[in-house]
Every structure is written in structure tokens, then in C-alpha cells.
Design a protein around this motif. Structure first.
Motif, PDB file in Angstrom:
ATOM      1  N   LYS A   1      30.355  85.339  37.726  1.00 39.91           N
ATOM      2  CA  LYS A   1      30.111  85.936  36.414  1.00 39.91           C
ATOM      3  C   LYS A   1      29.909  84.887  35.327  1.00 39.91           C
ATOM      4  CE  LYS A   1      32.783  90.104  37.458  1.00 39.91           C
ATOM      5  NZ  LYS A   1      34.005  90.907  37.113  1.00 39.91           N
ATOM      6  N   ASP A   2      30.714  83.814  35.365  1.00 42.00           N
ATOM      7  CA  ASP A   2      30.714  82.864  34.264  1.00 42.00           C
ATOM      8  C   ASP A   2      30.308  81.458  34.665  1.00 42.00           C
ATOM      9  OD1 ASP A   2      32.925  82.498  35.840  1.00 42.00           O
ATOM     10  OD2 ASP A   2      34.302  82.080  34.192  1.00 42.00           O
TER      11      ASP A   2
ATOM     12  N   GLY B   1      38.651  80.707  43.404  1.00 41.86           N
ATOM     13  CA  GLY B   1      39.680  81.172  42.481  1.00 41.86           C
ATOM     14  C   GLY B   1      40.146  82.567  42.851  1.00 41.86           C
ATOM     15  N   ALA B   2      40.186  83.454  41.856  1.00 43.13           N
ATOM     16  CA  ALA B   2      40.659  84.823  42.071  1.00 43.13           C
ATOM     17  C   ALA B   2      39.565  85.751  42.589  1.00 43.13           C
ATOM     18  CB  ALA B   2      41.231  85.378  40.769  1.00 43.13           C
ATOM     19  N   GLU B   3      38.349  85.245  42.756  1.00 45.95           N
ATOM     20  CA  GLU B   3      37.215  86.077  43.176  1.00 45.95           C
ATOM     21  C   GLU B   3      37.337  86.421  44.663  1.00 45.95           C
ATOM     22  OE1 GLU B   3      34.453  88.472  42.910  1.00 45.95           O
ATOM     23  OE2 GLU B   3      34.490  87.187  41.136  1.00 45.95           O
ATOM     24  N   LYS B   4      37.635  87.688  44.949  1.00 47.63           N
ATOM     25  CA  LYS B   4      37.781  88.115  46.341  1.00 47.63           C
ATOM     26  C   LYS B   4      36.691  89.077  46.784  1.00 47.63           C
ATOM     27  CE  LYS B   4      41.110  91.798  45.220  1.00 47.63           C
ATOM     28  NZ  LYS B   4      42.473  92.309  45.492  1.00 47.63           N
ATOM     29  N   SER B   5      35.882  89.534  45.855  1.00 47.99           N
ATOM     30  CA  SER B   5      34.781  90.433  46.197  1.00 47.99           C
ATOM     31  C   SER B   5      33.671  89.661  46.895  1.00 47.99           C
ATOM     32  CB  SER B   5      34.231  91.105  44.936  1.00 47.99           C
ATOM     33  OG  SER B   5      35.242  91.844  44.284  1.00 47.99           O
TER      34      SER B   5
ATOM     35  N   ASN C   1      29.880  73.134  36.780  1.00 51.98           N
ATOM     36  CA  ASN C   1      29.469  74.430  37.324  1.00 51.98           C
ATOM     37  C   ASN C   1      28.336  75.078  36.537  1.00 51.98           C
ATOM     38  OD1 ASN C   1      31.341  74.364  39.450  1.00 51.98           O
ATOM     39  ND2 ASN C   1      32.956  75.252  38.195  1.00 51.98           N
ATOM     40  N   ASP C   2      27.320  74.260  36.209  1.00 53.51           N
ATOM     41  CA  ASP C   2      26.134  74.809  35.551  1.00 53.51           C
ATOM     42  C   ASP C   2      24.939  74.863  36.491  1.00 53.51           C
ATOM     43  OD1 ASP C   2      25.465  72.139  35.773  1.00 53.51           O
ATOM     44  OD2 ASP C   2      24.869  71.894  33.667  1.00 53.51           O
ATOM     45  N   GLY C   3      25.157  74.558  37.766  1.00 54.02           N
ATOM     46  CA  GLY C   3      24.091  74.629  38.753  1.00 54.02           C
ATOM     47  C   GLY C   3      23.313  73.354  38.950  1.00 54.02           C
ATOM     48  N   HIS C   4      23.707  72.252  38.261  1.00 49.29           N
ATOM     49  CA  HIS C   4      22.982  70.990  38.356  1.00 49.29           C
ATOM     50  C   HIS C   4      23.935  69.884  38.816  1.00 49.29           C
ATOM     51  CE1 HIS C   4      19.889  73.173  36.303  1.00 49.29           C
ATOM     52  NE2 HIS C   4      20.619  73.310  35.210  1.00 49.29           N
ATOM     53  N   PHE C   5      23.420  68.995  39.651  1.00 54.49           N
ATOM     54  CA  PHE C   5      24.251  67.927  40.196  1.00 54.49           C
ATOM     55  C   PHE C   5      24.423  66.796  39.187  1.00 54.49           C
ATOM     56  CE2 PHE C   5      23.142  70.008  44.156  1.00 54.49           C
ATOM     57  CZ  PHE C   5      24.344  69.960  44.837  1.00 54.49           C
ATOM     58  N   ASP C   6      25.687  66.550  38.835  1.00 58.25           N
ATOM     59  CA  ASP C   6      26.054  65.441  37.959  1.00 58.25           C
ATOM     60  C   ASP C   6      26.419  64.232  38.826  1.00 58.25           C
ATOM     61  OD1 ASP C   6      26.085  67.374  35.713  1.00 58.25           O
ATOM     62  OD2 ASP C   6      27.909  68.098  36.706  1.00 58.25           O
TER      63      ASP C   6
END
Length: 470
Positions: free
Chosen positions: A408-409, A435-439, A239-244
Motif C-alpha cells: 500500500k505504501d 511486516g504485518a502484511e499477511k494477505s 522502498n521506492d522501487g529503485h536500487f540505491d
């Protein structure tokens, strides 16, 4: 005290409890073999259909499946941009045109050299707005024949021409990704018989050069030039924005040392020159006969998990081998959750593909001739994104497009791909566990032509449809 510390460490990284997957194959009217699978919505009713072991099945709104046609082992994309996904059978070397969701008609292909293939993928490799086809050429072991890999270029939806062929390598899996965000779709080819894997960089005009050694993407060890690689998956595992990359290797015990085992290759991004860092196995334990991988976030925690099949039920030295479902705990740490999720003792298979076939917000999967329905993970959120195009600049299926959600992270990253592992295909609709992100969240879409589109404040727990407009 050491034992207590070990126990606490184990509990700290334990996977949250989740109801077990349910085998609903028979209940849904399916009769599947164990050969490769492709998820794609063939009739545009909003429910993804299934092509598996040579048969196309219509999804009746998530309630049952009905048989449509025999089409061979396929990968899917809309080659003539008429709004309906077509099928290329890499097992038969046939092209099936989708007749407005009502059936299939064989479309002409150019005269091709003799070829036996184990997988193919679609992608707009020359940037003309129409998807092309790359076919991996395999072998005849008894006759010592290496069959050619083939590049078929789309002639504006009117047909295809054979633009390139090469029989140097014995290819199995083929998968594409613009791994360096250069605006052109590159190819990763998994080669067998201890031959090195190839990362073919595209110049944007469908001219390719191999840069796997330069970028350390060959998935091998110092003792061997290459491995017995069967399939690979592009996925942003950290989850760093780059395809592994995850390269799946069949690996025998060898007198020269361990043959190259399956491994994760981390994309170092622009600061690292888009080189790959070999992270090794990262918790994927050794089985000799590993086969094809498929990445998907089954528990909606935002981390892409890994389904990994095997060639044999019993390998060398009478050792049982079984497909495994690995949970991604982050930071390239994977744990075996096969038994906990009720999917133990699956048969040997090359079939592994993910889709939310019932549109309930969680990923289901097909493997080993069975469709496993996900009961869902409580207190998690999700977003599904379906991309398409009505422009001449971008292919109708949006193959090669990338979507990023910045939290955020971490940055969650997915791509629209038509071919993964060895001859399989996940659904074209992109699934994000939040995950818990509902906004509400914001999305960045990188289209195949290089255009970047930002969509702000998207509500979660829904399907978002986005159409490219120049």
C-alpha cells in the motif's frame, strides 16, 4: 522539557524488541576462517550451501554442515546452464565446474595477465543468455603495481575469452545491477587509494563507459578525487522501487580534511534521470577501518538493514573498531543494533553475507568466522522467491533479474546478484520481509532480457519458485 522531548523522540524511533542472534557455528559442524563468504545451493536440495574462507560446505537440511572441497574465495553462478551453480575463485583465478552436485572439476580459462583480485561478480553482460565474469584487479603496494581488471565473456558455456582489461584503478569490491532498468547489467567498482569509484554503464553488448561523475556516484567529497572504498551494496533502502547504493569507505584522519566516509547514494529514478543523491552517513557512525557491507532485512519489517565489517580490531590512535549491524528505520535512518542483537565484538573480517540457511523465513548471516542464526521476529510475515530459467534467452541462475512487491505504501525491491561488497555473495533466493502484511501479494518480475512477468495473489510465509518461460 527539552530533555523529555529528546527522550520521547528516542523512544519513538526505538527498534522493536527481538530475540538475539545465536552463534551456532560449532553446533552446526562448521570451522570457518574470517575471509569472504558465498551462499549458494550447490546440490539443488533446496537448502543453500556455504563457501567461506576457501572451503565449500554442504548444508544438511539446516541441521549441520559437512565439508565438500577447497575451492578458494568464490562467487557462484551456473556458467554452462546445466542446472548446477559453478564457482569462480577470484582469489585463485580458477573456474570450478559443478559436477551435478557431487564435486568440482577445474574448467579451463584463457591465458590471463598477472592479476591479484579482491573480488569479482557474475552477470550476463552481452545478453546472450550465459553469465560472464568481471574480475576486479587490485595492487602490489610494495612494488607499486596496479593489476588489471578483467572482463571474461562466456562462449555459450564452452569456455571464456578475455574481452577487456584495464589497470588504471585499484579495484576492491565489484557488484552489478541494472540500476536504470535499461535491460543491461551495469557495474559498480569500489576503488581504493583515494581513487574514485566507477559506475560502468553497459550498452547491452558488454561495452562499458564510466558515468559515475555524471550521475554523482563516485562516493567522495570535494576535497578528494576519491576514497578508500572497499565494497559497495546495491539495495533499495527507501522502498521506492529503485536500487540505491551504499559505498563502504575506509577513511583515515587526513591533514587536508576528512577523507570520504561511507555514504548512501539514493537513486532518484526516471524523474531524476537516474542520478544519485549523496545522503551521507545516515546514522552509520565513523570508524576508520570499515570494510565490506551486506544488505538484508533481518527483522522482516520490509526495510533492508546493513551489516558492515572492519579491517582492523584496533585502528589509529588505539581506537577499537568492530563490525556493526545497523537497523534501517526507513527514510535513510539507520541505528546501531549490534549489542541489542547479541553480535558485539566481532573480529576484523571481510566476511559478510546473508541467507535463510534453515528455510524458516528469516535471514541468518555469516561474519567474522561465525554463523549467526536468526531466532525470528514475532508477528511478522515474509516471502522468499527463487528464480531460474530453462530458456536460451535468460541465464539459468537468473542473475540480473529483479522482483518488486507493491504494498500500500511502498515497493519492496530485490535482485538476483552474484557478488556484493568485497568478494562476498548473498544467497540467490530473494528474501522479502513483509511486516504485518499477511494477505496475498502480487509480484512483478523483470527478467534480464527485459520481459516483465506479473504473478498475482501469492500467499505469504512461503517459498515461491518461478521459472522463466518465453
Amino acid at each position: 522539557m527539552n530533555l523529555l522531548a529528546a527522550l520521547l523522540a528516542t523512544l519513538a524511533c526505538a527498534v522493536p524488541a527481538q530475540p538475539q542472534f545465536q552463534d551456532k557455528t560449532a553446533a552446526l559442524g562448521l570451522a570457518l576462517g574470517t575471509d569472504q563468504a558465498c551462499w549458494v545451493d550447490l546440490d539443488n536440495d533446496g537448502f543453500t550451501d556455504l563457501c567461506a574462507s576457501g572451503t565449500a560446505w554442504r548444508n544438511e537440511r539446516g541441521q549441520k554442515f559437512t565439508k565438500i572441497a577447497e575451492v578458494g574465495l568464490v562467487v557462484a553462478a551456473d556458467f554452462d546452464n546445466d542446472g548446477f551453480a559453478d564457482l569462480f575463485s577470484w582469489s585463485q583465478l580458477k573456474l570450478w565446474h559443478n559436477e551435478q552436485g557431487k564435486g568440482f572439476k577445474e574448467a579451463p580459462l584463457p591465458t590471463l595477465p598477472a592479476c591479484v583480485s579482491r573480488g569479482a561478480c557474475w552477470g550476463d553482460f552481452n545478453g546472450d543468455g550465459f553469465v560472464d565474469i568481471f574480475v576486479g584487479g587490485y595492487e602490489d603496494w610494495d612494488k607499486n603495481i596496479t593489476y588489471p581488471s578483467l572482463l571474461l565473456l562466456n562462449q555459450k558455456g564452452k569456455g571464456f575469452t578475455l574481452a577487456w582489461s584495464d589497470n588504471k584503478y585499484r579495484a576492491r569490491g565489484v557488484t552489478a545491477c541494472d540500476y536504470d532498468r535499461s535491460g543491461s547489467l551495469d557495474l559498480y567498482v569500489s576503488n581504493y587509494r583515494l581513487q574514485p569509484n566507477r559506475l560502468w554503464r553497459n550498452d547491452g553488448k558488454a561495452h562499458f563507459i564510466d558515468i559515475a561523475p555524471e550521475l554523482q556516484a563516485i562516493a567522495t567529497t570535494p576535497s578528494f578525487e576519491g576514497g578508500h572504498s572497499i565494497g559497495a551494496s546495491w539495495a533499495d533502502f527507501d522502498n521506492d522501487g529503485h536500487f540505491d547504493l551504499f559505498a563502504g569507505n575506509f577513511a583515515h584522519v587526513d591533514s587536508r580534511g576528512d577523507q570520504p566516509k561511507s555514504r548512501f547514494l539514493r537513486n532518484l529514478g526516471p524523474t531524476g534521470g537516474y542520478h544519485f543523491d549523496d545522503k551521507g552517513e545516515c546514522g552509520v557512525f565513523y570508524q576508520e577501518s570499515y570494510a565490506t557491507p551486506a544488505a538484508g532485512d533481518y527483522d522482516n519489517d520490509g526495510n533492508l538493514d546493513l551489516l558492515f565489517t572492519t579491517v582492523y580490531g584496533v585502528a589509529s590512535f588505539s581506537r577499537p573498531n568492530f563490525p556493526v549491524l545497523y537497523h534501517n528505520q526507513g527514510n535513510f535512518h539507520f541505528t546501531d543494533t549490534t549489542a541489542a542483537l547479541g553480535v558485539s565484538n566481532l573480529p576484523p573480517t571481510y566476511q559478510a553475507a546473508w541467507a535463510d540457511f534453515d528455510n524458516d523465513g528469516d535471514l541468518d548471516f555469516v561474519c567474522g568466522g561465525k554463523l549467526f542464526v536468526n531466532p525470528g521476529t514475532p508477528n511478522t510475515h515474509w516471502l522468499e522467491v527463487h528464480l531460474s530459467s530453462d530458456s536460451k534467452r535468460v541465464n539459468r541462475s537468473a542473475i540480473g533479474a529483479q522482483v518488486r512487491i507493491k504494498l500500500k505504501d511502498r515497493t519492496l525491491t530485490r535482485q538476483v546478484e552474484a557478488g556484493t561488497g568485497e568478494g562476498n555473495q548473498n544467497d540467490l533466493t530473494l528474501h522479502f520481509g513483509l511486516g504485518a502484511e499477511k494477505s496475498p501479494v502480487s509480484l512483478e518480475v523483470l527478467w534480464p532480457d527485459g520481459k516483465v512477468q506479473t504473478i498475482k495473489r501469492v500467499k505469504t510465509d512461503r517459498l515461491l519458485k518461478v521459472t522463466y518461460k518465453p
